[in-house]
Design a protein around this motif. Sequence first.
Motif, PDB file in Angstrom:
ATOM      1  N   ALA A   1      -3.632 -10.901  -4.138  1.00 19.81           N
ATOM      2  CA  ALA A   1      -2.523 -10.044  -3.742  1.00 19.81           C
ATOM      3  C   ALA A   1      -2.838  -9.301  -2.448  1.00 19.81           C
ATOM      4  O   ALA A   1      -1.972  -9.154  -1.580  1.00 19.81           O
ATOM      5  N   ARG A   2      -4.068  -8.837  -2.311  1.00 19.27           N
ATOM      6  CA  ARG A   2      -4.443  -8.145  -1.075  1.00 19.27           C
ATOM      7  C   ARG A   2      -4.307  -9.084   0.127  1.00 19.27           C
ATOM      8  O   ARG A   2      -3.799  -8.683   1.187  1.00 19.27           O
ATOM      9  N   ASP A   3      -4.731 -10.326  -0.013  1.00 20.26           N
ATOM     10  CA  ASP A   3      -4.586 -11.280   1.083  1.00 20.26           C
ATOM     11  C   ASP A   3      -3.120 -11.478   1.443  1.00 20.26           C
ATOM     12  O   ASP A   3      -2.771 -11.598   2.628  1.00 20.26           O
ATOM     13  N   THR A   4      -2.258 -11.522   0.435  1.00 21.05           N
ATOM     14  CA  THR A   4      -0.839 -11.742   0.672  1.00 21.05           C
ATOM     15  C   THR A   4      -0.178 -10.511   1.287  1.00 21.05           C
ATOM     16  O   THR A   4       0.641 -10.617   2.213  1.00 21.05           O
ATOM     17  N   LEU A   5      -0.517  -9.337   0.793  1.00 25.04           N
ATOM     18  CA  LEU A   5       0.092  -8.102   1.270  1.00 25.04           C
ATOM     19  C   LEU A   5      -0.349  -7.723   2.673  1.00 25.04           C
ATOM     20  O   LEU A   5       0.388  -7.064   3.410  1.00 25.04           O
ATOM     21  N   GLY A   6      -1.559  -8.109   3.049  1.00 26.75           N
ATOM     22  CA  GLY A   6      -2.141  -7.614   4.272  1.00 26.75           C
ATOM     23  C   GLY A   6      -2.906  -6.320   4.023  1.00 26.75           C
ATOM     24  O   GLY A   6      -2.924  -5.795   2.903  1.00 26.75           O
ATOM     25  N   PRO A   7      -3.523  -5.769   5.050  1.00 28.48           N
ATOM     26  CA  PRO A   7      -4.447  -4.648   4.844  1.00 28.48           C
ATOM     27  C   PRO A   7      -3.799  -3.295   4.622  1.00 28.48           C
ATOM     28  O   PRO A   7      -4.452  -2.380   4.112  1.00 28.48           O
ATOM     29  N   ASP A   8      -2.535  -3.132   5.002  1.00 24.86           N
ATOM     30  CA  ASP A   8      -1.955  -1.790   5.052  1.00 24.86           C
ATOM     31  C   ASP A   8      -1.096  -1.412   3.850  1.00 24.86           C
ATOM     32  O   ASP A   8      -0.905  -0.223   3.582  1.00 24.86           O
ATOM     33  N   ALA A   9      -0.529  -2.375   3.140  1.00 25.19           N
ATOM     34  CA  ALA A   9       0.363  -2.062   2.022  1.00 25.19           C
ATOM     35  C   ALA A   9      -0.424  -1.548   0.826  1.00 25.19           C
ATOM     36  O   ALA A   9      -1.578  -1.936   0.595  1.00 25.19           O
ATOM     37  N   LEU A  10       0.216  -0.680   0.058  1.00 26.00           N
ATOM     38  CA  LEU A  10      -0.392  -0.181  -1.162  1.00 26.00           C
ATOM     39  C   LEU A  10      -0.518  -1.306  -2.182  1.00 26.00           C
ATOM     40  O   LEU A  10       0.413  -2.091  -2.369  1.00 26.00           O
ATOM     41  N   LEU A  11      -1.647  -1.366  -2.858  1.00 25.36           N
ATOM     42  CA  LEU A  11      -1.845  -2.283  -3.977  1.00 25.36           C
ATOM     43  C   LEU A  11      -2.354  -1.458  -5.152  1.00 25.36           C
ATOM     44  O   LEU A  11      -3.462  -0.931  -5.122  1.00 25.36           O
TER      45      LEU A  11
END
Length: 292
Positions: A172-182
């Motif tokens: 999910a982090r790879d998909t969201l990118g570095p800035d979005a909340l996870l």
Amino acid sequence: MTSEEHARFGTIGIWSGALHPADPGSRGEVSEAVAELDELGYGTLWIGGSPSMEDVVPLVDASRRITVATGILSIWQHSAADVAGRFAQVEKRHPGRFVLGIGVSHDALTPQYARPYSEMVAYLDALDAASEPVPASRRVLAALGPKMLKLSSARAVGAHPYLVTAEHTAQARDTLGPDALLAPELKVVLDTDLDRARTVARNTLSMYLQLPNYTSNLLRLGFEEADFADGGSNRLLDALFALGGLETARARVDAYRAAGADHVALQVLSGDRHSDLPRAEWRELAAAFSLG
């Protein structure tokens, strides 16, 4: 996402379906528990179990600083116009304290379920078009698959995945990118008797294994149909739950954080129920994570 938006959630939260009690007589107990969770130092309270906007104000009123979030409000049950209006009311009463979590729920639970991704896009459009819009920075999406995760990054502050592994968090982090909340949810059973802890876990997990959105996601992660039998295999339980003592809970949270989670929402299961208020366990976890 800005540092201020990161700080709004904190690193550890509590997820509980008991935060919107069906029995009005228990609301006083809930308010007391919420006030204590605030004092214990948790970052966010996630109102679980398909809450409504009516469930939000009592919790924000009962606390002084903690973020309150719906985890998750179903887009099928509440119109975007009504939600936006009620969001504005909460914001006027308690500026910056509420985050709107929304999701598409499940086919088996929602008769009108159809085209979930398109309906979520339309719902977000309606929130944007409201007379008092809900800002993207104040909404989070329930997301499991790549399309909804990307939408979470583009149209919300980020994603709140439910019933996921640390491996899913890394993806999910790879998909969201570095800035979005996870902000994944993690179920915790504080019991060092592993057989007993697994019994509690299976009593909860068996319900979710009837829902294809969850089982399809788990199959994508490498689990097999055999892992879903009899409430879940040991392999599945160990991947989805923190089973054991406080050190186990800390290690599991560390694994999710190392995989890319900004915030972990802990759902504490006690006995054979998951809808109570396990205040003793909440206190123990707050001390274990040095939240106070």
